[in-house]
Design an enzyme around this catalytic site. Structure first.
Site, mmCIF file in Angstrom:
data_model
loop_
_atom_site.group_PDB
_atom_site.id
_atom_site.type_symbol
_atom_site.label_atom_id
_atom_site.label_comp_id
_atom_site.label_asym_id
_atom_site.label_seq_id
_atom_site.Cartn_x
_atom_site.Cartn_y
_atom_site.Cartn_z
ATOM 1 N N SER A 61 2.285 -5.124 4.754
ATOM 2 C CA SER A 61 2.795 -6.080 3.801
ATOM 3 C C SER A 61 2.279 -5.673 2.447
ATOM 4 O O SER A 61 2.396 -4.543 2.066
ATOM 5 C CB SER A 61 2.362 -7.482 4.198
ATOM 6 O OG SER A 61 0.984 -7.512 4.437
ATOM 7 N N LEU A 92 -3.271 -7.678 3.488
ATOM 8 C CA LEU A 92 -3.433 -6.473 2.695
ATOM 9 C C LEU A 92 -2.601 -5.368 3.320
ATOM 10 O O LEU A 92 -2.376 -5.360 4.534
ATOM 11 C CB LEU A 92 -4.903 -6.023 2.661
ATOM 12 C CG LEU A 92 -5.932 -6.956 2.019
ATOM 13 C CD1 LEU A 92 -7.328 -6.363 2.182
ATOM 14 C CD2 LEU A 92 -5.616 -7.171 0.554
ATOM 15 N N ASP A 93 -2.164 -4.430 2.502
ATOM 16 C CA ASP A 93 -1.480 -3.249 3.039
ATOM 17 C C ASP A 93 -2.341 -2.559 4.076
ATOM 18 O O ASP A 93 -3.575 -2.617 4.021
ATOM 19 C CB ASP A 93 -1.225 -2.232 1.921
ATOM 20 C CG ASP A 93 -0.029 -2.574 1.060
ATOM 21 O OD1 ASP A 93 0.781 -3.398 1.487
ATOM 22 O OD2 ASP A 93 0.077 -2.007 -0.034
ATOM 23 N N LYS A 94 -1.709 -1.857 4.956
ATOM 24 C CA LYS A 94 -2.434 -1.075 5.952
ATOM 25 C C LYS A 94 -3.455 -0.161 5.295
ATOM 26 O O LYS A 94 -4.601 -0.069 5.730
ATOM 27 C CB LYS A 94 -1.440 -0.246 6.783
ATOM 28 C CG LYS A 94 -2.103 0.684 7.794
ATOM 29 C CD LYS A 94 -1.058 1.495 8.538
ATOM 30 C CE LYS A 94 -1.703 2.477 9.513
ATOM 31 N NZ LYS A 94 -0.687 3.295 10.220
#
Length: 382
Positions: free
Chosen positions: A24, A191-193
């Site tokens: 995301s 949070l982004d990967k």
């Protein structure tokens, strides 16, 4: 003919999907909005469905004489129409199907009258909400909430391509039924990967509701450290709507009109250096909103893409980074909020991860985070 019926999950799944690129974003404000959909957010419900499939009694049937001479896969599709033929073929190839006690082959002919036995395999997405013993870096924990320092590479929530090994799986293992009873196991933002740093997770429904409201009211303070190409202004505010890139659907972009949602990022440049004749900088960002890929999009829009970002690359070719650094250089460095139970103001800090510190050293960037004030209200531009 008798057979047991198990719902077929080979075509559709009721889980939220994320960008295939990595997950995301910095913080996803749309996440709280999804709470109204139980099929999407409730691990308890999904766990129940998973348990039904993964522990199901094997499927059984007696092949009717009318199927004599047919290929096995076609005969199975006739007897078990609730499953796709490709799924049935895969089970045969995996040794999960027997005819009269003998392992079956996809292309063998049936004579009719045989007893078929199928042991269904649960799909990865059906096991998405299974508890997993993952190592979690706990920064703070009490009965209402927990704060974790997420490493780069860890996906927050199961989605296509990442059905296991996520933070949600780890939360279900750490907190058990208490987490399973909460929407998304207590997750309120993501949070982004490949973005590291601080995340808060609720441990009760009351706390989760309160934290969601704080996010919506923008009273949760989220500060990030990013390494970027170029020299951004010393102090600037990027106030530009973000939406899906109309030319490339895996990307977000600054979009005017109805396709964009309001997005605001405050940026301060705290250090700059040169790397192979290309300027690089360390910037600190404060989020006033939390749109998908917000920091990455806004800094790219300024002409200062994050170092190592594979999606929002600079327009012009840049030199290779030292050490082969290959993720967006973004870290959720500081998090502040009001505690849901006693209304006390709390904040936490997580030092830069080793890979970003080593990259800064190699680039000649220096900054002492301990020189920053406890209150950052006046540090960032209004």
């Amino acid at each position: 003919m008798t057979r047991s019926i198990v719902p077929d999950y080979s075509v559709t799944a009721s889980f939220a999907t994320e960008n295939a690129e990595d997950s995301s974003d910095d913080d996803l404000e749309s996440l709280p909005e999804a709470f109204s959909s139980r099929a999407d957010h409730a691990p308890a419900g999904v766990t129940s469905a998973v348990s039904t499939v993964s522990t199901a009694t094997p499927l059984t049937a007696i092949l009717p004489d009318s199927l004599a001479g047919e290929r096995l896969d076609k005969a199975l599709a006739s007897c078990f129409p609730e499953y796709s033929r490709s799924r049935l073929q895969a089970w045969v190839e995996d040794g999960r199907v027997t005819l009269d006690g003998e392992l079956a082959k996809v292309r063998q002919k049936v004579a009719g009258g045989e007893t078929v036995l199928i042991t269904p395999a649960a799909l990865p997405e059906q096991l998405a909400f299974a508890p997993e013993p993952l190592p979690l870096d706990v920064v703070y924990e009490d009965a209402a909430l927990a704060v974790f320092n997420k490493p780069a590479g860890l996906v927050v929530h199961p989605a296509a391509g990442n059905w296991s090994g996520t933070l949600l799986n780890g939360l279900l293992h750490r907190y058990g039924q208490a987490a399973a009873d909460l929407p998304r196991a207590g997750i309120v933002h993501r949070l982004d990967k490949e973005t590291s740093g601080l995340m808060v997770v609720a441990r009760t429904l009351v706390a989760q509701t309160d934290l969601v409201r704080q996010l919506q009211a923008r009273s949760v303070k989220r500060h990030y450290a990013a390494l970027v190409w170029g020299r951004p202004p010393l102090r600037t505010v990027v106030d530009a709507p973000i939406g899906r890139d109309p030319r490339e659907r895996t990307r977000m972009a600054v979009v005017q009109g109805q396709g964009g949602k309001p997005a605001r990022t405050r940026v301060v440049t705290v250090a700059s250096a040169e790397w192979e004749n290309s300027p690089v900088s360390l910037v600190l960002c404060s989020l006033d909103t939390g749109r998908t890929h917000q920091i990455r999009v806004h800094l790219s829009h300024l002409g200062h893409s994050l170092l190592g970002d594979p999606l929002y690359k600079p327009r012009h070719k840049r030199p290779a980074l030292p050490g082969g650094f290959a993720r967006q250089a973004l870290h959720a460095w500081r998090l502040g909020l009001i505690h849901p139970e006693d209304d006390s103001a709390m904040h936490w800090q997580a030092p830069l991860p080793d890979d970003m510190r080593e990259l800064m050293t190699a680039l000649g960037l220096e900054f002492d985070f301990t020189t920053l004030p406890d209150s950052l209200d006046d540090f960032f531009p209004a």
